[in-house]
Scaffold this motif. Structure first.
Motif, PDB file in Angstrom:
ATOM      1  N   ARG A 122      16.699   0.531  -6.686  1.00 42.20           N
ATOM      2  CA  ARG A 122      15.603   0.268  -5.748  1.00 42.20           C
ATOM      3  C   ARG A 122      14.548  -0.322  -6.589  1.00 42.20           C
ATOM      4  O   ARG A 122      13.840  -1.285  -5.910  1.00 42.20           O
ATOM      5  CB  ARG A 122      15.476   1.341  -4.642  1.00 42.20           C
ATOM      6  N   ARG A 150      14.936  -3.709  -8.147  1.00 41.60           N
ATOM      7  CA  ARG A 150      14.753  -4.876  -7.020  1.00 41.60           C
ATOM      8  C   ARG A 150      13.515  -5.057  -6.683  1.00 41.60           C
ATOM      9  O   ARG A 150      13.401  -6.115  -5.932  1.00 41.60           O
ATOM     10  CB  ARG A 150      15.791  -4.649  -5.941  1.00 41.60           C
ATOM     11  N   LYS A 203      11.417  -2.895  -4.779  1.00 40.62           N
ATOM     12  CA  LYS A 203      11.308  -2.378  -3.472  1.00 40.62           C
ATOM     13  C   LYS A 203      10.515  -0.903  -3.919  1.00 40.62           C
ATOM     14  O   LYS A 203      10.949  -0.278  -5.014  1.00 40.62           O
ATOM     15  CB  LYS A 203      12.307  -2.073  -2.518  1.00 40.62           C
ATOM     16  N   PRO A 204       9.504  -0.660  -3.342  1.00 36.08           N
ATOM     17  CA  PRO A 204       8.932   0.676  -3.548  1.00 36.08           C
ATOM     18  C   PRO A 204       9.798   1.816  -3.192  1.00 36.08           C
ATOM     19  O   PRO A 204      10.523   1.823  -2.075  1.00 36.08           O
ATOM     20  CB  PRO A 204       7.539   0.714  -2.746  1.00 36.08           C
TER      21      PRO A 204
END
Length: 57
Positions: free
Chosen positions: A49, A52, A54-55
């Motif tokens: 994640r 990519r 995203k936090p």
């Protein structure tokens, strides 16, 4: 998968309380293995994640 680990942990605790050493040991071992697998999958999911962009939640 974490649910299965908790299930085997509960089985191990009940079996230990009732004096079934073999069943308690086997269930505790399975619970430990499943918990480690769950942790590894969780870390892999968090890294994927983050890669990519995203936090983390």
């Amino acid at each position: 998968m974490l649910g299965w680990a908790l299930t085997f942990l509960i089985i191990a605790l009940i079996a230990a309380a009732l004096g079934f050493g073999g069943i308690a040991g086997a269930s505790a071992g399975i619970a430990q293995i499943l918990f480690v697998v769950f942790l590894i999958l969780f870390v892999v999911a968090m890294v994927a994640r983050a890669v990519r962009g995203k936090p983390p939640v």
